[in-house]
Design a protein around this motif. Structure first.
Motif, short mmCIF file in Angstrom:
data_model
loop_
_atom_site.label_atom_id
_atom_site.label_comp_id
_atom_site.label_asym_id
_atom_site.label_seq_id
_atom_site.Cartn_x
_atom_site.Cartn_y
_atom_site.Cartn_z
N VAL A 75 12.68 29.76 91.84
CA VAL A 75 12.67 28.81 92.97
C VAL A 75 11.29 28.79 93.64
CG1 VAL A 75 13.64 28.36 95.26
CG2 VAL A 75 15.13 29.16 93.41
N THR A 76 10.78 27.58 93.87
CA THR A 76 9.50 27.47 94.59
C THR A 76 9.63 26.62 95.86
OG1 THR A 76 8.92 25.56 93.22
CG2 THR A 76 8.08 27.72 92.51
N ALA A 77 10.71 25.83 95.96
CA ALA A 77 10.91 24.96 97.13
C ALA A 77 12.34 24.43 97.14
CB ALA A 77 9.93 23.78 97.08
N VAL A 78 12.72 23.86 98.26
CA VAL A 78 13.99 23.12 98.29
C VAL A 78 13.70 21.72 98.85
CG1 VAL A 78 15.44 25.17 98.63
CG2 VAL A 78 14.63 23.91 100.63
N ARG A 79 14.53 20.76 98.44
CA ARG A 79 14.42 19.44 99.06
C ARG A 79 15.48 19.32 100.12
NH1 ARG A 79 14.61 15.50 94.89
NH2 ARG A 79 16.79 15.14 95.44
N LEU A 80 15.04 19.02 101.34
CA LEU A 80 15.96 18.91 102.46
C LEU A 80 16.28 17.46 102.71
CD1 LEU A 80 14.27 21.31 105.07
CD2 LEU A 80 16.21 21.80 103.56
N LYS A 81 17.54 17.23 103.08
CA LYS A 81 17.95 15.86 103.42
C LYS A 81 18.46 15.89 104.85
CE LYS A 81 20.88 12.31 101.28
NZ LYS A 81 21.39 11.80 102.53
N SER A 82 18.01 14.93 105.62
CA SER A 82 18.46 14.87 107.01
C SER A 82 19.93 14.45 107.07
CB SER A 82 17.60 13.85 107.77
OG SER A 82 18.20 13.57 109.00
N THR A 83 20.66 14.98 108.04
CA THR A 83 22.05 14.54 108.24
C THR A 83 22.14 13.48 109.33
OG1 THR A 83 22.39 16.40 109.76
CG2 THR A 83 23.11 16.72 107.48
N VAL A 84 21.00 13.13 109.92
CA VAL A 84 21.04 12.11 110.98
C VAL A 84 20.32 10.81 110.60
CG1 VAL A 84 21.41 13.67 112.92
CG2 VAL A 84 19.09 13.22 112.18
N LEU A 124 10.46 21.69 101.25
CA LEU A 124 10.12 22.87 102.04
C LEU A 124 9.81 24.00 101.04
CD1 LEU A 124 10.20 24.02 105.00
CD2 LEU A 124 12.59 24.64 104.55
N PRO A 125 8.57 24.48 101.01
CA PRO A 125 8.26 25.58 100.07
C PRO A 125 9.14 26.80 100.37
CG PRO A 125 6.25 24.67 101.03
CD PRO A 125 7.40 24.07 101.80
N ALA A 126 9.68 27.41 99.33
CA ALA A 126 10.55 28.59 99.52
C ALA A 126 10.61 29.37 98.22
CB ALA A 126 11.96 28.16 99.94
#
Ligand code: NAP
Length: 351
Positions: free
Chosen positions: A253-262, A269-271
């Motif tokens: 894992v190098t990152a995640v893709r975040l999705k807004s709920t609003v 986001l690098p992780a």
């Protein structure tokens, strides 16, 4: 000859039931289970570090007591004594594994027989009741106490599955100290006590912990919320979910893709890792069609404040029948209740 009491499960409910059943001279046979990717013997407490809210265990020199009480041949399972420190000072809150080894020891001391096998299926259609081990052996018993607990949920993303054991985990305590997570930004998903506990734990090793929560308010208890807010290494990302885990075969894992709920926005986001803390599923797959359960698969008690189930002689205790309190101490309480209920059932049936 059928057993008097078979107990399935080895968390606080299972061992508390065993202590009571053993002291009632019922010689319980307890199936402890084996380690799987989702569960390990001794239940979810074995995935936990400090347990500060189990009554009777204030911080103190608990370690010396644990070592004196638990049989020498199981000391290998105890966490390193160095974990009994906080901010460089000795701090002897009991650890989850220690508490469970103490419960197991107490059950063994009174004659519980513990078997390190899984129960694959049951046949509750007649008497005596039957439980069938993963190895195919059938054990007959007059009563059965189901105490198999619950397991961690995942988001269900294909990319999450792909990166399991390569940066995706549902157990910070088991995996957080691995070199791959050291000094990395990490993501914890969830907003309950588990999420905050995992984030706080991971903050010891990570450069930053992003606590990603789908709402604008945490579900965690006040004291845990304060702990998260006060930790300079924890960054709470409100109103977002993870919709893809990114990485490569070489790096994990190098990152995640975040999705807004609003709104419709999304961002990366690098992780170096993602830890799930989004609730649990009861371990009842092996019981399907044999006992009444609710929609989520939790066993239903047939009467309030009694551990009897829809099958005469079968009792349920702990998280497998509790989607509400889910505490070690409530599991122990219902484990005790189940043993007393089984004992009374046996007496009422002249067994
Ligand atoms: P929980 O309280 O059910 O919280 C689950 C969290 O995950 C919630 O914030 C929920 O969001 C979120 N969530 C669920 N499904 C999701 C999804 N698909 N995507 C994104 N987020 C999702 O579970 P828990 O934190 O494991 O706690 C369970 C029980 O154990 C509680 O009673 C808790 O008090 C107890 N516990 C206590 C301690 C302690 O005292 N030290 C530690 C750990 C657990 P929503 O809030 O929006 O529903």
């Amino acid at each position: 000859m059928p057993e008097h009491v078979v107990i399935i499960g080895s968390g606080p409910a299972g061992f508390s039931a065993a202590i009571y059943a053993a002291r009632a001279s019922l010689k319980p046979l307890l199936f402890e289970g084996t380690a799987t990717p989702e569960m390990i013997p001794l239940g979810q407490l074995a995935f936990t570090t400090e347990v500060e809210n189990y009554a009777g265990f204030p911080a103190g020199n608990v370690r010396a007591f644990v070592e004196s009480a638990v049989d020498q041949d199981r000391h290998w399972n105890l966490p390193p004594a160095a974990e009994h420190e906080r901010d460089g000072q000795p701090h002897y809150a009991v650890q989850g594994v220690e508490l469970m080894e103490l419960m197991k020891q107490q059950a063994l001391n009174f004659g519980t027989r513990v078997v390190g096998e899984d129960i694959a299926e049951v046949d509750f259609s007649g008497k005596p009741l039957k439980v069938i081990t993963a190895g195919g052996e059938t054990v007959e018993s007059h009563t059965v106490i189901v105490a198999t607990g619950a397991r961690a949920n995942y988001l269900g993303l294909p990319s999450e599955e792909n990166f399991k054991n390569r940066g995706v985990s549902a157990c910070a305590v088991c995996d957080g100290a691995l070199p791959r997570f050291r000094d990395q930004p990490l993501v914890v998903v969830g907003g309950g006590d588990s999420a905050v506990e995992e984030a706080t734990y991971l903050a010891k090793f990570a450069s930053t912990v992003h606590l990603v929560h789908r709402r604008d308010q945490l579900r965690a208890s006040q004291i845990m919320q304060e702990r998260a807010m006060e930790d300079p290494k924890i960054d709470i990302v409100w109103n977002h979910t993870v919709d893809e885990v990114l990485g490569s075969d070489a790096d994990g894992v190098t990152a995640v893709r975040l999705k807004s709920t609003v709104d419709d926005s999304s961002r990366e986001l690098p992780a170096g890792g993602m830890f799930l803390a989004i609730g649990h599923t009861p371990n009842t797959d092996f019981l399907k069609g044999q006992l009444e359960m609710n929609e989520e698969g939790y066993i239903q008690w047939s009467q309030a404040f009694r551990t009897a189930t829809s099958v005469d002689g079968v009792f349920a205790a702990g998280d497998v029948a509790d989607d509400y309190y889910r505490q070690a101490i409530t599991s122990s309480g219902t484990g005790c209740m189940a043993a007393l209920d089984a004992e009374r059932w046996l007496a009422a049936n002249g067994l």
